[in-house]
Design a protein around this motif. Structure first.
Motif, PDB file in Angstrom:
ATOM      1  N   HIS A   1       0.825  -1.211   0.000  1.00 21.85           N
ATOM      2  CA  HIS A   1       0.000   0.000   0.000  1.00 21.85           C
ATOM      3  C   HIS A   1       0.859   1.261   0.000  1.00 21.85           C
ATOM      4  O   HIS A   1       0.555   2.232  -0.705  1.00 21.85           O
ATOM      5  N   LEU A   2       1.938   1.248   0.780  1.00 24.78           N
ATOM      6  CA  LEU A   2       2.809   2.417   0.825  1.00 24.78           C
ATOM      7  C   LEU A   2       3.460   2.673  -0.527  1.00 24.78           C
ATOM      8  O   LEU A   2       3.641   3.834  -0.932  1.00 24.78           O
ATOM      9  N   ALA A   3       3.800   1.610  -1.241  1.00 22.14           N
ATOM     10  CA  ALA A   3       4.406   1.775  -2.571  1.00 22.14           C
ATOM     11  C   ALA A   3       3.434   2.482  -3.512  1.00 22.14           C
ATOM     12  O   ALA A   3       3.824   3.386  -4.268  1.00 22.14           O
ATOM     13  N   LYS A   4       2.162   2.097  -3.477  1.00 22.60           N
ATOM     14  CA  LYS A   4       1.165   2.734  -4.350  1.00 22.60           C
ATOM     15  C   LYS A   4       0.930   4.184  -3.940  1.00 22.60           C
ATOM     16  O   LYS A   4       0.775   5.069  -4.798  1.00 22.60           O
ATOM     17  N   LEU A   5       0.892   4.438  -2.645  1.00 19.78           N
ATOM     18  CA  LEU A   5       0.656   5.800  -2.175  1.00 19.78           C
ATOM     19  C   LEU A   5       1.835   6.714  -2.483  1.00 19.78           C
ATOM     20  O   LEU A   5       1.650   7.895  -2.811  1.00 19.78           O
ATOM     21  N   ARG A   6       3.041   6.164  -2.419  1.00 13.55           N
ATOM     22  CA  ARG A   6       4.218   6.961  -2.780  1.00 13.55           C
ATOM     23  C   ARG A   6       4.231   7.251  -4.279  1.00 13.55           C
ATOM     24  O   ARG A   6       4.553   8.369  -4.701  1.00 13.55           O
ATOM     25  N   GLU A   7       3.871   6.258  -5.064  1.00 12.70           N
ATOM     26  CA  GLU A   7       3.844   6.450  -6.519  1.00 12.70           C
ATOM     27  C   GLU A   7       2.846   7.530  -6.908  1.00 12.70           C
ATOM     28  O   GLU A   7       3.082   8.299  -7.855  1.00 12.70           O
ATOM     29  N   ALA A   8       1.756   7.617  -6.163  1.00 14.70           N
ATOM     30  CA  ALA A   8       0.726   8.619  -6.455  1.00 14.70           C
ATOM     31  C   ALA A   8       1.063   9.983  -5.875  1.00 14.70           C
ATOM     32  O   ALA A   8       0.334  10.952  -6.124  1.00 14.70           O
ATOM     33  N   GLY A   9       2.129  10.066  -5.084  1.00 18.18           N
ATOM     34  CA  GLY A   9       2.512  11.347  -4.509  1.00 18.18           C
ATOM     35  C   GLY A   9       1.718  11.739  -3.277  1.00 18.18           C
ATOM     36  O   GLY A   9       1.758  12.904  -2.866  1.00 18.18           O
ATOM     37  N   LEU A  10       1.011  10.779  -2.671  1.00 17.21           N
ATOM     38  CA  LEU A  10       0.228  11.078  -1.473  1.00 17.21           C
ATOM     39  C   LEU A  10       1.045  10.906  -0.192  1.00 17.21           C
ATOM     40  O   LEU A  10       0.731  11.512   0.839  1.00 17.21           O
ATOM     41  N   VAL A  11       2.079  10.075  -0.265  1.00 22.56           N
ATOM     42  CA  VAL A  11       2.916   9.780   0.896  1.00 22.56           C
ATOM     43  C   VAL A  11       4.372   9.901   0.478  1.00 22.56           C
ATOM     44  O   VAL A  11       4.731   9.564  -0.660  1.00 22.56           O
ATOM     45  N   VAL A  12       5.211  10.384   1.388  1.00 24.65           N
ATOM     46  CA  VAL A  12       6.649  10.448   1.126  1.00 24.65           C
ATOM     47  C   VAL A  12       7.372   9.673   2.226  1.00 24.65           C
ATOM     48  O   VAL A  12       6.848   9.501   3.328  1.00 24.65           O
ATOM     49  N   ALA A  13       8.563   9.205   1.906  1.00 19.15           N
ATOM     50  CA  ALA A  13       9.380   8.450   2.850  1.00 19.15           C
ATOM     51  C   ALA A  13      10.579   9.286   3.260  1.00 19.15           C
ATOM     52  O   ALA A  13      11.122  10.059   2.465  1.00 19.15           O
ATOM     53  N   GLU A  14      10.970   9.117   4.516  1.00 22.94           N
ATOM     54  CA  GLU A  14      12.121   9.840   5.046  1.00 22.94           C
ATOM     55  C   GLU A  14      12.991   8.848   5.808  1.00 22.94           C
ATOM     56  O   GLU A  14      12.508   8.144   6.695  1.00 22.94           O
TER      57      GLU A  14
ATOM     58  N   PHE B   1      10.753   6.174   7.582  1.00 25.62           N
ATOM     59  CA  PHE B   1       9.494   6.643   8.139  1.00 25.62           C
ATOM     60  C   PHE B   1       8.665   7.291   7.033  1.00 25.62           C
ATOM     61  O   PHE B   1       9.198   7.894   6.100  1.00 25.62           O
ATOM     62  N   TYR B   2       7.357   7.171   7.176  1.00 28.10           N
ATOM     63  CA  TYR B   2       6.436   7.653   6.147  1.00 28.10           C
ATOM     64  C   TYR B   2       5.533   8.723   6.727  1.00 28.10           C
ATOM     65  O   TYR B   2       5.120   8.655   7.892  1.00 28.10           O
ATOM     66  N   ARG B   3       5.214   9.706   5.897  1.00 29.07           N
ATOM     67  CA  ARG B   3       4.293  10.764   6.297  1.00 29.07           C
ATOM     68  C   ARG B   3       3.511  11.227   5.076  1.00 29.07           C
ATOM     69  O   ARG B   3       3.872  10.914   3.928  1.00 29.07           O
ATOM     70  N   LEU B   4       2.431  11.957   5.335  1.00 28.42           N
ATOM     71  CA  LEU B   4       1.670  12.510   4.234  1.00 28.42           C
ATOM     72  C   LEU B   4       2.544  13.487   3.450  1.00 28.42           C
ATOM     73  O   LEU B   4       3.391  14.174   4.029  1.00 28.42           O
ATOM     74  N   ALA B   5       2.323  13.561   2.154  1.00 29.03           N
ATOM     75  CA  ALA B   5       3.173  14.393   1.311  1.00 29.03           C
ATOM     76  C   ALA B   5       3.040  15.875   1.632  1.00 29.03           C
ATOM     77  O   ALA B   5       3.938  16.657   1.346  1.00 29.03           O
ATOM     78  N   GLY B   6       1.923  16.268   2.213  1.00 28.21           N
ATOM     79  CA  GLY B   6       1.737  17.680   2.530  1.00 28.21           C
ATOM     80  C   GLY B   6       0.326  17.963   3.002  1.00 28.21           C
ATOM     81  O   GLY B   6      -0.513  17.058   3.102  1.00 28.21           O
ATOM     82  N   PRO B   7       0.044  19.211   3.327  1.00 28.57           N
ATOM     83  CA  PRO B   7      -1.281  19.563   3.839  1.00 28.57           C
ATOM     84  C   PRO B   7      -2.405  19.309   2.838  1.00 28.57           C
ATOM     85  O   PRO B   7      -3.556  19.105   3.239  1.00 28.57           O
ATOM     86  N   ASP B   8      -2.090  19.313   1.547  1.00 29.39           N
ATOM     87  CA  ASP B   8      -3.139  19.056   0.548  1.00 29.39           C
ATOM     88  C   ASP B   8      -3.692  17.639   0.694  1.00 29.39           C
ATOM     89  O   ASP B   8      -4.894  17.411   0.528  1.00 29.39           O
ATOM     90  N   THR B   9      -2.813  16.686   0.999  1.00 31.90           N
ATOM     91  CA  THR B   9      -3.274  15.307   1.194  1.00 31.90           C
ATOM     92  C   THR B   9      -4.167  15.208   2.416  1.00 31.90           C
ATOM     93  O   THR B   9      -5.212  14.544   2.389  1.00 31.90           O
ATOM     94  N   ALA B  10      -3.774  15.877   3.491  1.00 28.46           N
ATOM     95  CA  ALA B  10      -4.604  15.878   4.697  1.00 28.46           C
ATOM     96  C   ALA B  10      -5.944  16.542   4.435  1.00 28.46           C
ATOM     97  O   ALA B  10      -6.999  16.082   4.909  1.00 28.46           O
TER      98      ALA B  10
END
Length: 248
Positions: free
Chosen positions: A51-64, A71-80
């Motif tokens: 699931h994280l791979a698909k969400l990262r590919e869509a730009g909804l989640v980023v990895a750090e 660690f994973y977080r939302l890509a930004g306030p627009d996603t929230a």
């Protein structure tokens, strides 16, 4: 030349309940490891990775990356904001199992981090010690630029405050005895669930020991690091530190 926005493709990502649980777990701005997301979303390690791979590919989640961990977080306030908008148009979901949710909530509320207090309890105690002058430093304990996620802080801005002796004494912690040991007195960690600093080191361990010895917190189950705040603990927090909102 690009055509119209492919809304259906993005919307399909929200059609999977498990994937939505992953996004909701990140909805409060935290950066979480895949293992924590798996526990909060009720997924296997393989499932949450897919699931994280698909969400990262869509730009909804980023990895750090932090040390050896990612660690994973939302890509930004627009996603929230997108999550909040969808929630306003969605019916409530029936609850079928509380087991995983209860366990995750217990860890976020109160737990041990090595030998000191963490979770909402740990960061609340640290913030109260700052407010009462037992510690001195910035009032804002949130993650600073450069702080590694969920790790001991190599450098921190905190020192003992002018009211350290009376405040820790009221808690039942002998500050002189703790300071006389060989272990560093003050250390701090960045709490993975709250993304705020909590007290560690010899003083943090002494505070946790006092909470346990006084019966203010108890392990929820043998061998598990989640803690249960007792009624006596709730009263002690309010009396000694002015902390409320962490009911037993």
């Amino acid at each position: 030349m690009d055509g119209d926005a492919d809304i259906a493709r993005t919307a399909a990502l929200f059609a999977d309940p498990a994937r939505v649980r992953v996004l909701c777990a990140l909805g409060d701005g935290r950066a979480l490891a895949a293992s924590v997301l798996a526990a909060e979303a009720g997924l296997s390690a393989q499932g949450v990775s897919a699931h994280l791979a698909k969400l990262r590919e869509a730009g909804l989640v980023v990895a750090e990356k932090s040390g050896r961990h990612r660690f994973y977080r939302l890509a930004g306030p627009d996603t929230a904001e997108l999550l909040e908008t969808l929630a306003r148009f969605s019916p409530p979901r029936p609850v079928t199992s509380l087991r995983e949710g209860t366990r995750a909530q217990a860890l976020r509320t109160a737990r041990t981090c090595y030998d000191h207090l963490a979770g909402r309890l740990g960061v609340a105690v640290t913030a109260a010690l700052l407010t009462r002058g037992a510690l001195a430093g910035p009032a804002d304990t949130r993650r600073r630029p450069g702080d590694r996620i969920s790790a001991p802080l190599r450098e921190h801005p905190y020192t003992l405050g002018p009211a350290a002796a009376p405040v820790f004494g009221e808690l039942g912690v002998d500050l002189d005895a703790v300071a006389a040991g060989r272990r560093p007195l003050l250390k701090f960690c960045l709490d993975w669930s709250e993304q705020r600093h909590h007290l560690a080191g010899a003083l943090g361990a002494a505070v946790a020991t006092r909470f346990l010895d006084a019966g203010w917190v108890r392990p929820r189950t043998e061998g598990h690091r989640a803690l249960r705040l007792t009624e006596e603990g709730t009263q002690a927090l309010e009396t000694h530190l002015g902390v409320t909102g962490l009911a037993a």
